[in-house]
Design an enzyme around this catalytic site. Structure first.
Site, mmCIF file in Angstrom:
data_model
loop_
_atom_site.group_PDB
_atom_site.id
_atom_site.type_symbol
_atom_site.label_atom_id
_atom_site.label_comp_id
_atom_site.label_asym_id
_atom_site.label_seq_id
_atom_site.Cartn_x
_atom_site.Cartn_y
_atom_site.Cartn_z
ATOM 1 N N HIS A 130 14.583 63.690 -7.241
ATOM 2 C CA HIS A 130 13.535 64.567 -6.742
ATOM 3 C C HIS A 130 13.717 65.934 -7.399
ATOM 4 O O HIS A 130 14.822 66.316 -7.778
ATOM 5 C CB HIS A 130 13.688 64.669 -5.220
ATOM 6 C CG HIS A 130 12.577 65.347 -4.502
ATOM 7 N ND1 HIS A 130 12.449 66.726 -4.476
ATOM 8 C CD2 HIS A 130 11.559 64.857 -3.745
ATOM 9 C CE1 HIS A 130 11.401 67.035 -3.745
ATOM 10 N NE2 HIS A 130 10.828 65.927 -3.289
ATOM 11 N N ASP A 207 22.305 63.286 -2.304
ATOM 12 C CA ASP A 207 21.049 63.590 -1.631
ATOM 13 C C ASP A 207 20.708 62.405 -0.728
ATOM 14 O O ASP A 207 20.346 61.330 -1.195
ATOM 15 C CB ASP A 207 19.968 63.807 -2.697
ATOM 16 C CG ASP A 207 18.564 63.906 -2.126
ATOM 17 O OD1 ASP A 207 18.386 63.701 -0.910
ATOM 18 O OD2 ASP A 207 17.637 64.172 -2.912
ATOM 19 N N GLN A 210 16.429 60.065 1.648
ATOM 20 C CA GLN A 210 15.797 58.760 1.875
ATOM 21 C C GLN A 210 16.750 57.730 2.452
ATOM 22 O O GLN A 210 16.336 56.614 2.772
ATOM 23 C CB GLN A 210 15.210 58.241 0.560
ATOM 24 C CG GLN A 210 14.106 59.091 -0.011
ATOM 25 C CD GLN A 210 12.907 59.181 0.915
ATOM 26 O OE1 GLN A 210 12.570 58.244 1.635
ATOM 27 N NE2 GLN A 210 12.243 60.331 0.903
ATOM 28 N N LYS A 233 12.905 63.199 7.840
ATOM 29 C CA LYS A 233 12.899 61.876 7.223
ATOM 30 C C LYS A 233 13.494 60.814 8.156
ATOM 31 O O LYS A 233 13.493 59.628 7.820
ATOM 32 C CB LYS A 233 13.721 61.888 5.923
ATOM 33 C CG LYS A 233 13.351 62.953 4.915
ATOM 34 C CD LYS A 233 12.071 62.668 4.184
ATOM 35 C CE LYS A 233 11.904 63.636 3.010
ATOM 36 N NZ LYS A 233 10.637 63.430 2.295
ATOM 37 N N CYS A 371 7.082 64.323 -6.555
ATOM 38 C CA CYS A 371 8.110 65.306 -6.923
ATOM 39 C C CYS A 371 9.198 64.692 -7.789
ATOM 40 O O CYS A 371 10.370 65.058 -7.694
ATOM 41 C CB CYS A 371 8.710 65.972 -5.688
ATOM 42 S SG CYS A 371 7.542 67.008 -4.790
#
Length: 413
Positions: A130, A207, A210, A233, A371
């Site tokens: 991203h 990260d 997700q 999320k 993104c």
């Protein structure tokens, strides 16, 4: 995540009753919400927790000695303890509240990156990232004279680990990759990525935007140095999340922002900084949303991540088969291990047009580059249509999506 025999079936009808927003019509049709990778909807328990804070004990935290301040402080710190348990951090002070993954990455880039990266050093990201896991590192490289290196991705959306091994050198200082791709759903082999980086002497940020609602996260088992999570999320409010960092690294890092809470003592001659985690939490925080985040984690824990993942995997397989059977559809991202994301394009129809036509049928999907422009450039496309599934989605809703896609294709003939 592939289900196993120990998992329990989820009653989706019962789960759906916990989400007020799902029970509405959009453009005259029952809402089908397939934009969960952008943000998940919120269960009533999260909405209630947020309302209860503002209705019952709204106060600034930590420094107040009156009853409401103490109650608010306790609720805020209860969420920190819940976050520690949610990702199995060793110490509660390793949890730093942020506005979300983007701020968490910027915090590490600004603090650790600017303190420990020097001219000629290298930072590694991947083609799956991203923008929020690319741009902050570009800032550091531009400021320090360091170099950004990129792990390539295959046509199927799988990272090239052999190429990654070759990128690692004694100059590598930071490796920053996602646990799961927001565009394609690919689950990356982060434990191996972390091990290899550590062997080269680099620190690793993962990260988890997700991954947090779909995958079991154990930061001690992964041995990552930093891990970032966004509340919205994972069924929680927007505008909050948290950074995990190994205690010794956080202690060695300079503050990210200056102001209240992060100080121990201020004079015009010198300021001394607060202890962890407050050193990185300047200013009045997003108290209400942090308090409600605890309810989101409790929601996930109650259903069980394995059970949720089993249901989502079933949806993923069903959607993959049904969508790929639509004439003219090409799936984008076919990694063998994925979270519940299906990205696709349709011949001669722009993703934006597909999204608009689906919206007229009450179906919410995401269109565009998500993104991840460098990834779209690598794949030779402008963008995709992305359908992403959560625990409250159903096969019947996927059937509605497929019917909509068939109508789109027929209309454009």
């Amino acid at each position: 995540m592939i289900p196993n025999a120990t998992q329990k079936a989820i009653s989706v009808d019962e789960v759906r009753q916990e989400f007020p927003v799902l029970h509405q019509k959009v453009n005259g049709r029952d809402l089908v919400y397939f934009d969960n990778a952008a943000t998940t909807q919120k269960p009533a328990s999260v909405i209630k927790a947020l309302a209860e804070y503002y209705e019952g004990y709204n106060a600034n935290i930590h420094r107040g000695i009156h009853t409401l301040a103490e109650k608010a402080t306790r609720a805020y710190e209860d969420t920190r303890e819940a976050a520690q348990q949610f990702i199995n951090a060793k110490h509660v002070e390793e949890i730093i509240f942020t506005r979300g993954v983007t701020e968490g990455i910027n915090l590490v880039a600004s603090s650790y990156g600017r303190a420990f990266v020097k001219a000629g050093d290298e930072i590694i990201v991947s083609e799956l990232e991203h923008h929020s896991n690319i741009v902050p590192w570009q800032f550091v490289c531009e400021e320090k004279g360091a170099h950004l290196r990129v792990i390539p991705v295959s046509d199927e959306g799988v990272l090239d680990i052999e190429a990654y091994k070759k990128l690692l050198t004694p100059r590598t200082k930071i490796v920053s990759v996602n646990h799961a791709s927001n565009s394609l759903g690919t689950i990356n082999p982060v434990k191996e990525i972390i091990r290899l980086a550590h062997e080269a002497g680099a620190v690793v940020l993962i990260d988890g935007a997700q991954a947090s609602a779909h995958l079991e996260i154990d930061v001690q088992d992964l041995d990552c140095d930093f891990y970032v999570v966004s509340s919205h999320k994972m069924y929680g409010p927007t505008g909050t999340g948290f950074l995990y960092g190994k205690k010794q690294l956080l202690e060695a890092m300079p503050p990210y922002q200056g102001g209240g809470e992060m100080i121990k003592e201020v004079t015009f001659a010198k300021t001394t900084y607060n202890e962890l985690p407050y050193k990185f939490e300047a200013g009045t925080p997003n108290i209400g949303d942090v308090v409600a985040l605890r309810s989101a984690m409790e929601f996930i824990n109650r259903l069980g991540k394995e059970n949720m993942a089993a249901h989502e995997h079933e949806l993923l397989e069903y959607a993959t088969a049904r969508i790929s059977a639509v004439k003219g559809v090409r799936l984008v991202g076919t990694a063998p291990r994925k979270v519940s994301v299906v990205s696709f394009v349709i011949d001669k129809i722009h993703p934006f047009d597909i999204g608009q036509m689906l919206d007229t049928r009450g179906i919410a999907v995401r269109t565009g580059h998500h993104c991840t422009q460098p990834l779209m450039d690598r794949l030779g496309i402008e963008g995709t249509v992305r359908a992403s599934f959560a625990v409250y989605n159903t096969k019947k809703e996927i059937d509605s999506l497929v019917e909509g896609l068939e109508r789109v294709v027929g209309f454009m003939k």
